[in-house]
Scaffold this active site. Structure first.
Site, PDB file in Angstrom:
ATOM      1  N   ASP A 107      -1.578  24.945 -29.158  1.00  0.00           N
ATOM      2  CA  ASP A 107      -1.013  26.043 -29.936  1.00  0.00           C
ATOM      3  C   ASP A 107      -1.442  25.871 -31.388  1.00  0.00           C
ATOM      4  O   ASP A 107      -0.876  25.052 -32.109  1.00  0.00           O
ATOM      5  CB  ASP A 107       0.512  26.019 -29.813  1.00  0.00           C
ATOM      6  CG  ASP A 107       1.168  27.273 -30.390  1.00  0.00           C
ATOM      7  OD1 ASP A 107       0.463  28.073 -31.020  1.00  0.00           O
ATOM      8  OD2 ASP A 107       2.386  27.428 -30.199  1.00  0.00           O
TER       9      ASP A 107
ATOM     10  N   GLU B 208       5.284  34.160 -25.984  1.00  0.00           N
ATOM     11  CA  GLU B 208       5.686  32.909 -26.646  1.00  0.00           C
ATOM     12  C   GLU B 208       6.349  33.203 -27.971  1.00  0.00           C
ATOM     13  O   GLU B 208       7.338  32.550 -28.348  1.00  0.00           O
ATOM     14  CB  GLU B 208       4.463  32.003 -26.845  1.00  0.00           C
ATOM     15  CG  GLU B 208       4.791  30.607 -27.389  1.00  0.00           C
ATOM     16  CD  GLU B 208       4.824  30.500 -28.916  1.00  0.00           C
ATOM     17  OE1 GLU B 208       5.177  29.429 -29.434  1.00  0.00           O
ATOM     18  OE2 GLU B 208       4.517  31.507 -29.607  1.00  0.00           O
ATOM     19  N   GLU B 209       5.793  34.176 -28.687  1.00  0.00           N
ATOM     20  CA  GLU B 209       6.296  34.477 -30.022  1.00  0.00           C
ATOM     21  C   GLU B 209       7.710  35.050 -29.999  1.00  0.00           C
ATOM     22  O   GLU B 209       8.364  35.123 -31.039  1.00  0.00           O
ATOM     23  CB  GLU B 209       5.353  35.452 -30.734  1.00  0.00           C
ATOM     24  CG  GLU B 209       3.957  34.903 -31.010  1.00  0.00           C
ATOM     25  CD  GLU B 209       3.926  33.799 -32.059  1.00  0.00           C
ATOM     26  OE1 GLU B 209       5.013  33.405 -32.550  1.00  0.00           O
ATOM     27  OE2 GLU B 209       2.834  33.329 -32.385  1.00  0.00           O
TER      28      GLU B 209
ATOM     29  N   HIS C 223      -0.539  30.017 -25.534  1.00  0.00           N
ATOM     30  CA  HIS C 223       0.010  31.376 -25.503  1.00  0.00           C
ATOM     31  C   HIS C 223      -1.019  32.375 -26.004  1.00  0.00           C
ATOM     32  O   HIS C 223      -1.722  32.144 -26.999  1.00  0.00           O
ATOM     33  CB  HIS C 223       1.341  31.470 -26.234  1.00  0.00           C
ATOM     34  CG  HIS C 223       1.309  31.430 -27.730  1.00  0.00           C
ATOM     35  ND1 HIS C 223       1.147  32.558 -28.499  1.00  0.00           N
ATOM     36  CD2 HIS C 223       1.470  30.410 -28.609  1.00  0.00           C
ATOM     37  CE1 HIS C 223       1.203  32.242 -29.781  1.00  0.00           C
ATOM     38  NE2 HIS C 223       1.391  30.937 -29.880  1.00  0.00           N
TER      39      HIS C 223
ATOM     40  N   HIS D  40       1.602  33.795 -39.085  1.00  0.00           N
ATOM     41  CA  HIS D  40       2.469  34.939 -38.774  1.00  0.00           C
ATOM     42  C   HIS D  40       2.323  36.079 -39.778  1.00  0.00           C
ATOM     43  O   HIS D  40       3.305  36.757 -40.098  1.00  0.00           O
ATOM     44  CB  HIS D  40       3.928  34.495 -38.675  1.00  0.00           C
ATOM     45  CG  HIS D  40       4.253  33.796 -37.393  1.00  0.00           C
ATOM     46  ND1 HIS D  40       5.538  33.436 -37.041  1.00  0.00           N
ATOM     47  CD2 HIS D  40       3.459  33.355 -36.382  1.00  0.00           C
ATOM     48  CE1 HIS D  40       5.522  32.823 -35.855  1.00  0.00           C
ATOM     49  NE2 HIS D  40       4.261  32.767 -35.449  1.00  0.00           N
TER      50      HIS D  40
ATOM     51  N   ASP E  41      -3.071  31.680 -34.403  1.00  0.00           N
ATOM     52  CA  ASP E  41      -1.831  31.550 -33.635  1.00  0.00           C
ATOM     53  C   ASP E  41      -1.666  32.744 -32.689  1.00  0.00           C
ATOM     54  O   ASP E  41      -1.098  33.751 -33.065  1.00  0.00           O
ATOM     55  CB  ASP E  41      -0.646  31.484 -34.600  1.00  0.00           C
ATOM     56  CG  ASP E  41       0.677  31.286 -33.891  1.00  0.00           C
ATOM     57  OD1 ASP E  41       0.685  30.829 -32.730  1.00  0.00           O
ATOM     58  OD2 ASP E  41       1.720  31.600 -34.501  1.00  0.00           O
TER      59      ASP E  41
END
Length: 464
Positions: free
Chosen positions: A305, A273-274, A228, A405, A240
């Site tokens: 990922d 994706e998130e 992603h 994140h 990420d």
């Protein structure tokens, strides 16, 4: 191929993504200028390597949080670290101030879990586990709660998604297991009042996947790689998942120098994706609805990922369930796909561990459609064990990526050793499966003479 895909080139792609985030409000989230610029960088890099790219458009719900806070009002006055759930309904502008209440059954998944509990007009405090966050938010609303706080059932922060817009759900935020247990202990001693503020924009927007594939190779036995491209809205997302995107991008660049492949190789850079695996879900659903034969032509799907976590493991999706029982159905051929990675690591004396074949990333839609899959993962919000430290170094008792994140998931968050090991493994698995998928699906690629068609590599490039 492993010599051609260098960690320096992969890192250069990551630096480009960092520069893009820096120029676009610090993130590369779906539906933003940062995502558009990231896609343009990927497309130009692929075009320069001789590929034709395609954008696959789809709509999604764009979210932008304007204000978010969680605080205990009484018996103590303090700020609490809470992470709003993606797709959560907003609170009123003034927030929700109410007493905490717990369901009769801690998980709060169904109406029955609230039987006998008085949560009307209150904030429900429920545990993670056994059902989706969306189901918990819906159940809390149905029980009369004005909001819901979900606490983790393991160490680390809880950064979750409701999986989609649920109008009949309570505003939801996540806290750590430690915070949840502390609040429960206070509730046992007397009333606890909390205030949750979550104001946000939620609107429909368009985004897209970027798809490219090799010109050579049989198109009825496609090897597919995916990562992603989008970040969370709260940071540049360099691990990420800039890392997985950069790994497959450089693999595509070097594979473009190969003159002949037995099997076509397709690269996917997923959008949104998130926000709930939206890009990969859309891709598979589109094939199911409009071209099911093309879905059947995918021999296997490889997912990447997070491949540069600072406190990393070298993880391979446990498709053969040798360590973890999978919570999803595992398609035939997945264990053999896993073997491509593990045999490679064993062959170079590289330690590795199984990571749960959970369907938590973009391979979810593929395995649900019966496509074999595996992939690589260096860890996210799980906690590193002493046994893993013995294998890979690092620090026990903290998460694999403490910056997961967050705005700190930037170029300094990348572990170059992990990135190097995983990039080589991507290169090896790609060229290996481009030559043959016989172990996975029994198909042997044949040239016009009926003999296996040789893969012709450029000068100085080794197959593995």
């Amino acid at each position: 191929m492993t010599q051609a895909v260098t960690v320096e080139n992969v890192h250069a792609h990551l630096q480009a993504l960092q520069d893009i985030a820096d120029a676009n409000d610090g993130n590369r989230g779906a539906g933003t200028s940062g995502y558009e610029a990231s896609a343009q960088y990927v497309e130009k890099t692929l075009h320069d390597a001789g590929y034709t790219t395609q954008r696959q458009d789809f709509s999604f719900i764009y979210e932008e949080v304007h204000e978010s806070s969680l605080a205990e009002v009484s018996p103590d006055a303090r700020t609490v670290d809470g992470i709003p759930m993606s797709y959560s309904q907003p609170t009123p502008a003034e927030g929700v101030t109410a007493e905490l209440a717990a369901p009769t059954t801690a998980i709060g998944c169904t109406a029955g879990d609230y039987a006998g509990a008085d949560v009307a007009g209150k904030i429900a405090l429920v545990s993670r586990g056994e059902c989706s966050f969306g189901e918990k938010a819906i159940a809390a609303k149905a029980a009369g709660a004005d909001a819901v706080i979900i606490y983790n059932n393991t160490t680390g922060a809880l950064n979750g998604t409701l999986g989609g817009v649920e109008p009949d759900s309570a505003p939801a935020t996540g806290v750590t297991q430690e915070e949840g247990q502390a609040l429960l202990a206070k509730m046992a001693a007397g009333p606890v009042t909390m205030k949750l503020v979550l104001t946000k924009t939620m609107e429909e927007r368009e985004t897209f996947n970027v798809i490219a594939e090799t010109e050579s190779g049989r198109d009825d036995n496609v090897v597919m790689l995916g990562a992603h491209l989008d970040s969370v809205g709260d940071g540049p997302g360099i691990n990420d998942n800039g890392s997985g995107s950069a790994g497959i991008l450089e693999t595509a660049v070097q594979l473009g120098k190969v003159n002949k492949l037995n099997n076509k190789v397709r690269f996917a850079f997923w959008g949104a994706e998130e926000l709930g695996l939206l890009g990969s879900d859309h891709y598979v659903a589109d094939l199911q609805d409009n071209d099911p034969a093309a879905l059947d032509d995918i021999a296997t799907y490889l997912n990447f990922d997070m491949i540069g976590s600072p406190n990393h493991i070298i993880g391979v999706y446990d498709a053969d369930e040798s360590t973890y029982e999978a919570p999803v159905d595992v398609p035939a051929g997945s264990a053999e796909t896993e073997d491509v990675f593990t045999d490679y690591f064993d062959g170079i004396d590289q330690p590795w561990v199984d990571t749960e074949f959970s369907g938590r990333s973009d391979y979810s839609a593929f395995i649900a459609a019966g496509v074999p899959a595996s992939g690589l993962f260096t860890g996210a919000d799980g906690t590193k064990t002493p046994e893993e430290v013995e294998k890979f170094g690092g620090t026990a008792g903290i998460t694999y990526d403490p910056n997961y994140h967050t705005p700190a998931d930037d170029i300094t968050n990348i572990n170059m050793d992990a990135l190097d090991i995983m990039s080589d493994a991507i290169a090896h698995s790609t060229i290996t499966l481009a030559q043959s998928t016989k172990a996975i699906n029994g198909k042997s690629s044949r040239g016009k003479s009926g003999q296996p068609a040789p893969t012709v590599l450029p000068d100085g490039v080794e197959a593995a």
